[in-house]
Design an enzyme around this catalytic site. Structure first.
Site, PDB file in Angstrom:
ATOM      1  CB  CYS A 115      -0.957   0.000   1.180  1.00  6.23           C
ATOM      2  SG  CYS A 115      -2.031  -1.435   1.207  1.00  6.23           S
ATOM      3  CG  HIS A 252      -3.243   3.217   2.285  1.00  3.02           C
ATOM      4  ND1 HIS A 252      -3.653   2.926   1.009  1.00  3.02           N
ATOM      5  CD2 HIS A 252      -3.445   2.085   3.018  1.00  3.02           C
ATOM      6  CE1 HIS A 252      -4.064   1.670   0.956  1.00  3.02           C
ATOM      7  NE2 HIS A 252      -3.940   1.143   2.165  1.00  3.02           N
ATOM      8  CG  ASN A 282      -6.685  -1.050   1.253  1.00  2.00           C
ATOM      9  OD1 ASN A 282      -5.970  -0.591   0.373  1.00  2.00           O
ATOM     10  ND2 ASN A 282      -6.201  -1.552   2.377  1.00  2.00           N
TER      11      ASN A 282
HETATM   12  N1  ACO Z   1     -18.810  -8.848   8.757  1.00  2.00           N
HETATM   13  C1  ACO Z   1     -19.306  -9.145   9.967  1.00  2.00           C
HETATM   14  N2  ACO Z   1     -18.534  -9.515  10.993  1.00  2.00           N
HETATM   15  C2  ACO Z   1     -17.210  -9.575  10.771  1.00  2.00           C
HETATM   16  C3  ACO Z   1     -16.625  -9.271   9.518  1.00  2.00           C
HETATM   17  C4  ACO Z   1     -17.505  -8.913   8.485  1.00  2.00           C
HETATM   18  N3  ACO Z   1     -17.064  -8.609   7.261  1.00  2.00           N
HETATM   19  N4  ACO Z   1     -15.308  -9.422   9.615  1.00  2.00           N
HETATM   20  C5  ACO Z   1     -15.038  -9.791  10.873  1.00  2.00           C
HETATM   21  N5  ACO Z   1     -16.177  -9.891  11.570  1.00  2.00           N
HETATM   22  C6  ACO Z   1     -16.357 -10.265  12.959  1.00  2.00           C
HETATM   23  C7  ACO Z   1     -15.182 -11.041  13.509  1.00  2.00           C
HETATM   24  O1  ACO Z   1     -15.297 -12.407  13.162  1.00  2.00           O
HETATM   25  C8  ACO Z   1     -15.337 -10.803  14.983  1.00  2.00           C
HETATM   26  O2  ACO Z   1     -16.330 -11.662  15.471  1.00  2.00           O
HETATM   27  P1  ACO Z   1     -16.138 -12.412  16.879  1.00  2.00           P
HETATM   28  O3  ACO Z   1     -16.029 -11.306  17.892  1.00  2.00           O
HETATM   29  O4  ACO Z   1     -17.357 -13.244  16.991  1.00  2.00           O
HETATM   30  O5  ACO Z   1     -14.862 -13.177  16.728  1.00  2.00           O
HETATM   31  C9  ACO Z   1     -15.894  -9.388  15.054  1.00  2.00           C
HETATM   32  O6  ACO Z   1     -16.412  -9.087  13.751  1.00  2.00           O
HETATM   33  C10 ACO Z   1     -14.859  -8.356  15.425  1.00  2.00           C
HETATM   34  O7  ACO Z   1     -13.721  -8.565  14.629  1.00  2.00           O
HETATM   35  P2  ACO Z   1     -12.450  -7.715  14.836  1.00  2.00           P
HETATM   36  O8  ACO Z   1     -11.354  -8.244  13.970  1.00  2.00           O
HETATM   37  O9  ACO Z   1     -12.181  -7.546  16.302  1.00  2.00           O
HETATM   38  O10 ACO Z   1     -12.940  -6.287  14.291  1.00  2.00           O
HETATM   39  P3  ACO Z   1     -12.179  -4.940  14.292  1.00  2.00           P
HETATM   40  O11 ACO Z   1     -12.967  -3.924  14.999  1.00  2.00           O
HETATM   41  O12 ACO Z   1     -10.726  -5.092  14.646  1.00  2.00           O
HETATM   42  O13 ACO Z   1     -12.233  -4.555  12.746  1.00  2.00           O
HETATM   43  C11 ACO Z   1     -10.904  -4.560  10.760  1.00  2.00           C
HETATM   44  C12 ACO Z   1     -11.629  -5.402  11.783  1.00  2.00           C
HETATM   45  C13 ACO Z   1     -11.913  -3.673  10.057  1.00  2.00           C
HETATM   46  C14 ACO Z   1     -10.246  -5.468   9.751  1.00  2.00           C
HETATM   47  C15 ACO Z   1      -9.883  -3.694  11.488  1.00  2.00           C
HETATM   48  O14 ACO Z   1      -9.076  -4.467  12.332  1.00  2.00           O
HETATM   49  C16 ACO Z   1      -9.015  -2.950  10.529  1.00  2.00           C
HETATM   50  O15 ACO Z   1      -9.451  -2.080   9.825  1.00  2.00           O
HETATM   51  N6  ACO Z   1      -7.723  -3.242  10.515  1.00  2.00           N
HETATM   52  C17 ACO Z   1      -6.830  -2.638   9.594  1.00  2.00           C
HETATM   53  C18 ACO Z   1      -6.633  -3.617   8.546  1.00  2.00           C
HETATM   54  C19 ACO Z   1      -6.709  -3.073   7.181  1.00  2.00           C
HETATM   55  O16 ACO Z   1      -7.307  -2.072   6.867  1.00  2.00           O
HETATM   56  N7  ACO Z   1      -6.077  -3.813   6.346  1.00  2.00           N
HETATM   57  C20 ACO Z   1      -6.055  -3.520   4.991  1.00  2.00           C
HETATM   58  C21 ACO Z   1      -4.729  -3.681   4.460  1.00  2.00           C
HETATM   59  S1  ACO Z   1      -3.594  -2.829   5.407  1.00  2.00           S
HETATM   60  C22 ACO Z   1      -3.420  -1.382   4.831  1.00  2.00           C
HETATM   61  O17 ACO Z   1      -3.878  -1.086   3.784  1.00  2.00           O
HETATM   62  C23 ACO Z   1      -2.663  -0.430   5.662  1.00  2.00           C
END
Ligand code: ACO
Length: 325
Positions: A115, A252, A282
């Site tokens: 990214c 980003h 993204n």
């Molecule tokens: N729909 C519904 N529920 C979901 C989904 C979905 N698409 N995805 C995950 N869940 C559930 C999980 O299974 C979890 O359930 P559980 O509690 O029963 O286990 C619950 O939602 C919470 O999941 P978390 O991973 O704790 O959610 P979080 O608030 O951390 O959000 C996310 C997840 C959005 C991925 C966040 O961590 C994030 O944005 N991280 C950055 C990662 C990113 O953007 N990566 C992209 C590439 S990196 C970059 O470009 C810099």
């Protein structure tokens, strides 16, 4: 004192026609619009139908060259940032060079910094211009992330989109003071101890296939806020400005919560932070040039504005650029 400065004189972008909404995704995996919207800020994303990464890079490049008022013959360097090339080798850049019709012999290559790829590519092209090796460069971020997403994994498939953005850089002159236009400062970083926190599950020599994106979302989230803030602050200071001088921050586009946190840490009002993750998702290396081009076209970002790019991605890699348009 006269300095060579790389000015951004053209911009372009391309988005595939096909759009996937959160409701569309809810038909594929166990998710819903409410979860995706509140956790990520993403509403829709574009995905390729028949286009290849090189096709999107070509469309964005044509637009950027056109906006610059140049022809392909003027281009002296092509750098494409991508993690989703048409083929493992050769590069997207060489395919693009041939299709654009640049002069035979014009150097063209891809870089992989995930990214952060566009900021890495921009920095390299800027340095070649400032060294006097070339006068005009085409820099592109282009991604078909839908091809490396596991469409059965709700943790990742809702986050990504496809697209391309491009800029044309041209050597100009500056005095090393606040009257300067162009790329004023760049800074790149990497920390490979985070290799496993965001990666594909395969690769050419490990599994003989590209694999699918997997990540430790929370670890990426935390690191992204600190690194995006650091990169922006550093380039602003290197350029001789303060955060209060920033007209536009283009971070980003991974997640609205990351973007808002970075804006707040930099002390910027929300109106100065460009957001496109809502309708692009993204798009990795394409995210910053896509957002930049869209906002140049709409007239929101104007000539004379101080724009800061800040990127972070797999590796981890991160970096920034401060640009006076
Ligand atoms: N729909 C519904 N529920 C979901 C989904 C979905 N698409 N995805 C995950 N869940 C559930 C999980 O299974 C979890 O359930 P559980 O509690 O029963 O286990 C619950 O939602 C919470 O999941 P978390 O991973 O704790 O959610 P979080 O608030 O951390 O959000 C996310 C997840 C959005 C991925 C966040 O961590 C994030 O944005 N991280 C950055 C990662 C990113 O953007 N990566 C992209 C590439 S990196 C970059 O470009 C810099």
């Amino acid at each position: 004192m006269t300095l060579i400065r790389s000015e951004i004189i053209g911009w372009g972008h391309y988005l595939p026609e096909k759009v996937l909404t959160n409701d569309d995704l809810a038909k594929i995996v166990d998710t819903n619009d409410e979860w995706i919207s509140t956790r990520t800020g993403i509403k829709t994303r574009h995905v390729v139908a028949n286009e290849l990464t090189s096709d999107m890079a070509y469309a964005a490049s044509k637009m950027a060259i056109d906006r610059a008022g140049l022809t392909a013959e003027d281009i002296e360097l092509i750098v494409v940032a991508s993690v989703t090339p048409d083929n493992t080798t050769p590069s997207v850049a060489t395919k693009l060079a041939n299709r654009l019709g640049v002069k035979v012999g014009t150097p063209a290559y891809d870089i992989l910094a995930a990214c952060s790829g566009f900021v890495y590519a921009l920095t390299q092209a800027d340095n070649m211009i400032r060294l006097g090796q070339i006068k005009t460069a085409l820099v592109i971020g282009a991604e078909s992330l839908s091809k490396i997403v596991d469409w059965t994994d709700r943790n990742t498939c809702v986050l990504f989109g496809d697209g391309a953005g491009a800029v044309v850089l041209r050597a100009g002159e500056g005095k090393g003071d606040k009257s300067d236009k162009g790329i004023l400062a760049t800074k790149l970083y990497a920390d490979g101890s985070h290799y496993d926190h965001l990666k594909t599950s395969g690769g050419v020599c490990s599994t003989q296939n590209a694999g699918f994106v997997s990540m430790d979302g929370k670890e990426v989230f935390k690191y992204a806020i600190g690194s995006l803030t650091q990169a922006a602050e550093t380039v602003v200071e290197m350029a001789g400005y303060t955060n209060a001088d920033i007209d536009w921050l283009i971070p980003h586009q991974a997640n609205i919560r990351i973007i808002s946190n970075v804006g707040e840490k930099l002390g910027l009002p929300a109106e100065k932070v460009i957001v496109s993750v809502d309708h692009h998702g993204n798009t990795s290396a394409a995210s910053i040039p896509l957002a930049f081009s869209e906002n140049m076209e709409s007239g929101k970002i104007k000539k004379g504005d101080l724009v800061v790019f800040s990127a972070m991605g797999a590796g981890f890699t991160w970096g920034g650029a401060a640009v006076r348009l």
